[in-house]
Every structure is written in C-alpha cells, then in structure tokens.
Design a protein around this motif. Structure first.
Motif, mmCIF file in Angstrom:
data_model
loop_
_atom_site.group_PDB
_atom_site.id
_atom_site.type_symbol
_atom_site.label_atom_id
_atom_site.label_comp_id
_atom_site.label_asym_id
_atom_site.label_seq_id
_atom_site.Cartn_x
_atom_site.Cartn_y
_atom_site.Cartn_z
ATOM 1 N N GLU A 68 2.545 1.632 -3.445
ATOM 2 C CA GLU A 68 1.583 2.118 -4.445
ATOM 3 C C GLU A 68 1.333 3.621 -4.284
ATOM 4 O O GLU A 68 1.286 4.358 -5.275
ATOM 5 C CB GLU A 68 0.264 1.337 -4.344
ATOM 6 C CG GLU A 68 0.403 -0.085 -4.862
ATOM 7 C CD GLU A 68 -0.806 -0.969 -4.567
ATOM 8 O OE1 GLU A 68 -1.698 -0.558 -3.771
ATOM 9 O OE2 GLU A 68 -0.838 -2.088 -5.111
ATOM 10 N N ALA A 69 1.204 4.070 -3.047
ATOM 11 C CA ALA A 69 0.986 5.504 -2.793
ATOM 12 C C ALA A 69 2.217 6.318 -3.222
ATOM 13 O O ALA A 69 2.082 7.375 -3.842
ATOM 14 C CB ALA A 69 0.682 5.733 -1.317
ATOM 15 N N THR B 89 2.387 6.684 -7.020
ATOM 16 C CA THR B 89 1.445 7.680 -7.537
ATOM 17 C C THR B 89 2.061 9.081 -7.490
ATOM 18 O O THR B 89 1.930 9.859 -8.434
ATOM 19 C CB THR B 89 0.137 7.647 -6.718
ATOM 20 O OG1 THR B 89 -0.438 6.339 -6.838
ATOM 21 C CG2 THR B 89 -0.854 8.683 -7.210
ATOM 22 N N THR B 90 2.742 9.374 -6.405
ATOM 23 C CA THR B 90 3.361 10.688 -6.228
ATOM 24 C C THR B 90 4.660 10.821 -7.002
ATOM 25 O O THR B 90 4.907 11.837 -7.661
ATOM 26 C CB THR B 90 3.679 10.919 -4.728
ATOM 27 O OG1 THR B 90 2.482 10.771 -3.983
ATOM 28 C CG2 THR B 90 4.266 12.290 -4.494
ATOM 29 N N GLU C 1 0.838 -1.204 0.000
ATOM 30 C CA GLU C 1 0.000 0.000 0.000
ATOM 31 C C GLU C 1 0.875 1.257 0.000
ATOM 32 O O GLU C 1 0.606 2.217 -0.726
ATOM 33 C CB GLU C 1 -0.908 -0.026 1.235
ATOM 34 C CG GLU C 1 -2.000 1.004 1.231
ATOM 35 C CD GLU C 1 -2.913 0.846 2.437
ATOM 36 O OE1 GLU C 1 -2.999 1.822 3.206
ATOM 37 O OE2 GLU C 1 -3.513 -0.232 2.600
#
Length: 171
Positions: free
Chosen positions: A133-134, A137-138, A130
């Motif tokens: 993945e975060a 994204t950034t 998790e």
C-alpha cells in the motif's frame, strides 16, 4: 524492413510484467528482457543478496544502469522492476525509447500473487500488504505519468493481456 519498436512493461510487484512480457515477445517475435534477471545474471547473485550487500540504493543504481542499457536496444519487450520508475533517469529513458505499458493491479491481487515468493526483499516483513500500500501511494502516480497505455491485469490471463496490449498499441 519495418521499424522495430520497443515495449516497456511497468507496474507493481505481482502485476505480471515478466509473464506477460514473455507472451508478448513471443507473439510479436521480439526479444524479451527482464531487468531483474539481467541484474542477477550480471552479478551472479539473486536480487535478495544484492539488496543485503548493497542495500536498496545500490540495487537501484544497478537497475538504472541495466534499464538504460537495455532500453537502447531495438525490437525488445522489457519487464522492469516495480521500483525502477522511482528513478527520473529511468522514466525519461523508457518514455523516450519505446511504448510504456502500465500493468495495473489491485493490492489484493499483489498480496495473493506474491505471498509465497521469498525472492522479493521488500516484502520480507510481517505485513506485506502495508508495504504494498505504501509503495502504491508513491509509485502509482509515476507509473501513470509515463504510461502510453494502461492495462488492468487482475481478471485476465497473461495471454489475454498480451493480446490487449498488441491491440492498444496497434502492432
């Protein structure tokens, strides 16, 4: 004497920046530097300790300073920390002072390569996937923004990736 050029490796945790960087530096007879190792050397403590004591903000400040200083050298390969590109100052320095190579990898490979590594403070959580993945994204758009070359690292050896970088950059 030929102009010495720098190669800066960017990408997420587990992309292989340090391992590939060592191969690349050896193959090109350049000095190798790792921003995380340099921070550990200067502080006399590991990255996790710096995070614990100074928080991520304190660590990032150190990281920005170290990368600024190292990127001024000539004829180096520099493996940067995965989050270093979140600093606009760092992105500007890397872009202006050498070739930026984005080592791209999948979340699955990141999980596999980092699952036993206790030296990565951001991944010491219940669900590292998790977090990865975060972060992707950034950070992935920032890696792409400053990359001169993108190389996928998932299904290649470190030496093969180093050879591909040399070929793409024309060294």
């Amino acid at each position: 004497m030929a102009e010495k050029r720098n190669i800066f490796l960017i990408g997420p945790m587990g992309a292989g920046k340090s391992t590939i960087g060592r191969h690349l530096a050896q193959m090109l007879h350049l000095d190798f530097h790792d921003s995380d190792q340099e921070i550990e050397h200067r502080t006399g403590a590991d990255i996790a300790w710096v995070f614990d004591v100074e928080g991520e903000e304190g660590f990032r400040r150190r990281e920005t300073n170290v990368i600024s200083e190292l990127s001024e050298k000539q004829g180096i390969v520099l493996a940067t920390g995965g989050g270093s590109i979140e600093s606009k100052e760092t992105r500007n320095h890397l872009s202006a002072r050498g070739f930026v190579v984005y080592l791209e990898t999948t979340i699955d490979k990141q999980v596999a390569r980092t699952q036993r590594d206790k030296r990565r403070p951001l991944l010491q959580v219940d669900d590292p996937r998790e977090v990865l993945e975060a972060l992707a994204t950034t950070r992935n758009p920032l890696y792409e923004e400053i990359a001169d070359v993108v190389v996928k690292t998932d299904d290649q050896s470190a030496k093969a990736v180093a050879n591909q970088i040399i070929e793409k950059l024309g060294f």
